[in-house]
Design an enzyme around this catalytic site. Structure first.
Site, PDB file in Angstrom:
ATOM      1  N   LYS A   1       0.854  -1.184   0.000  1.00  0.00           N
ATOM      2  CA  LYS A   1       0.000   0.000   0.000  1.00  0.00           C
ATOM      3  C   LYS A   1       0.897   1.244   0.000  1.00  0.00           C
ATOM      4  CE  LYS A   1      -3.650  -2.669   1.059  1.00  0.00           C
ATOM      5  NZ  LYS A   1      -4.803  -2.900   0.184  1.00  0.00           N
TER       6      LYS A   1
ATOM      7  N   HIS B   1      -6.589 -13.451  -7.461  1.00  0.00           N
ATOM      8  CA  HIS B   1      -7.407 -12.493  -6.721  1.00  0.00           C
ATOM      9  C   HIS B   1      -8.827 -12.543  -7.262  1.00  0.00           C
ATOM     10  CE1 HIS B   1      -8.970  -8.809  -4.978  1.00  0.00           C
ATOM     11  NE2 HIS B   1      -7.940  -8.825  -4.158  1.00  0.00           N
TER      12      HIS B   1
END
Length: 469
Positions: A169, A288
């Site tokens: 992130k 994902h």
């Protein structure tokens, strides 16, 4: 239905042909459990038969070309209907499909048939595919996961504990070099994997080739310093299949162990192609599930995630995100563990209390490692270790990078917490009851863990569960 009967034009009720309560499903049929909400005035038998017809051989009117085929051989059959407890006007319709309706080795074709047109059908207010039984005869036409759980452990030389990951992130906006730096710090601190976010592909601020190069450097540097095998899920998802394979080829040439794909937005055809490439070239494949909640969130319409999980095991992937039970993203414990078993085990018994409608044999198809990710931190570690067991990846994004001392201490805190939980479990201690005490005790010997415990002691994500039976 034979030509000799003579062709009679007009519209007839579906249930006359497609509702067959006496039918005994064959071992080689694909079985589906649909949650059907008919429009007012439509009987459940007609609604169930309509689903069977529209997802197999039927159309809205009688056609004379029906006489040119053996309808009995090819039609889907609604063979059982049961009301849903506690719901008015909802039924579970069980449909059996002959295997000849489906192309071998194609999840794309299977879904095009079973959930293609029928979900827009006017006679139904809503429709949800709750479960599928994939027969061994069809399973054997799929390669499945590129490597599977045991081969992955052997490649990584990591045994007896869950694996640790971290999503880098901020997910968008970092330059490739700064991104690689964060990867290095996390891996050096003690994690097994770091991860591209699902929407990191090849944007103007960070093109894919630059990211791959800096991440490879981070992997090899951290490996040489720790003596452990490390990986970063390099997201190969792209706008075309050709570009996706090009990125996977580059990853292989760099010598990294794992790539990644967004299987729902990328599509099953692309995913299966990538899975084949990964097996042929020794790459692990992380999956994902971006976009899954669009399909599986509504209780009465769509496709349950356990079906999407089965489809992924057939199409191919070594890891897949599977909810956490304890973090910020939805996942109810029994239901989540139901599809976790469907991902990992060779044989799963029917168990309606966990939402499993059919006994599912996987024959020799390799297993998929479930990934717990989303709003989890060190205080969750005992629960995650107990719930998911050893064959899992526990992924802490903010729970690593949000550490007050930085990325590497955040990684170290997670690794110490995990090792403490695994050791306590191996000693026979009860992680559910003694979890907090185990973490507190470990934090006495790890200042990084002590700092993490202090930061996240009050964080909770508590909302009402959406996914109930």
């Amino acid at each position: 239905t034979k030509a000799s009967v003579g062709f009679k034009a007009g519209v007839k009720e579906y249930k006359l042909t497609y509702y067959t309560p006496d039918y005994e499903p064959h071992d080689h049929d694909i079985l589906a459990a649909f949650r059907v909400t008919p429009q007012p005035g439509v009987p459940p038998e007609e609604a169930g038969a309509a689903v069977a017809a529209e997802s197999s051989t039927g159309t809205w009117t009688t056609v004379w070309t029906d006489g040119l085929t053996s309808l009995d051989r090819y039609k889907g059959r609604c063979y059982n209907i049961e009301p849903v407890a506690g719901e008015e006007n909802q039924f579970i319709a069980y449909v059996a499909y002959p295997l000849d309706l489906f192309e071998e080795g194609s999840v794309t074709n299977m879904f095009t048939s079973i959930v293609g047109n029928v979900f827009g059908f006017k006679a139904l207010r809503a429709l949800r595919l709750e479960d599928l039984r994939i027969p061994p005869a069809y399973t054997k036409t799929f390669q499945g996961p590129p490597h599977g759980i045991q081969v992955e452990r052997d490649k990584l030389n990591k045994y007896g504990r869950p694996l640790l990951g971290c999503t880098i992130k901020p997910k968008l906006g970092l330059s490739a070099k700064n991104y690689g730096r964060a990867v290095y710090e996390c891996l050096r601190g003690g994690l097994d994997f770091t991860k591209d976010d699902e929407n990191v592909n090849s944007q103007p601020f960070m093109r894919w080739r630059d990211r791959f190069l800096f991440c490879a450097e981070a992997i090899f540097k951290s490996q040489s310093e720790t003596g452990e095998i490390k990986g970063h899920y390099l997201n190969a998802t792209a706008g075309t299949c050709e570009e996706m394979i090009k990125r996977a080829v580059f990853a292989r040439e760099l010598g990294v162990p794992i790539v990644m794909h967004d299987y729902l937005t990328g599509g099953f055809t692309a995913n299966t192609s990538l899975a084949h490439y990964c097996r042929d070239n020794g790459l692990l494949l992380h999956i994902h599930r971006a976009m899954h909640a669009v399909i599986d969130r509504q209780k009465n319409h769509g496709i349950h995630f356990r079906v999407l999980a089965k489809a992924l095991r057939m199409s191919g992937g070594d890891h897949i995100h599977a909810g956490t039970v304890v973090g910020k993203l939805e996942g109810e414990r029994d239901i989540t563990l139901g599809f976790v078993d469907l991902l990992r085990d060779d044989f799963v018994e029917k168990d309606r209390s966990r939402g499993i409608y059919f006994t599912q044999p996987w024959v020799s198809l390799p297993g998929v490692i479930p990934v717990a990710s989303g709003g989890i931190h060190v205080w969750h570690m005992p629960a995650l270790t107990e719930i998911f067991g050893d064959d899992s990846v526990l992924q802490f994004g903010g729970g690593t990078l949000g550490h007050p001392w930085g990325n590497a201490p955040g990684a170290a805190a997670n690794r110490v917490a995990l090792e403490a939980c695994v050791q306590a479990r191996n000693e026979g201690r009860d992680l559910a009851r003694e979890g907090n005490e185990i973490i507190r005790k470990a934090s006495k010997w790890s200042p990084e863990l002590a700092a993490a415990c202090e930061v996240w002691k009050e964080i909770k994500f508590e909302f009402q569960a959406m996914d109930t039976l």
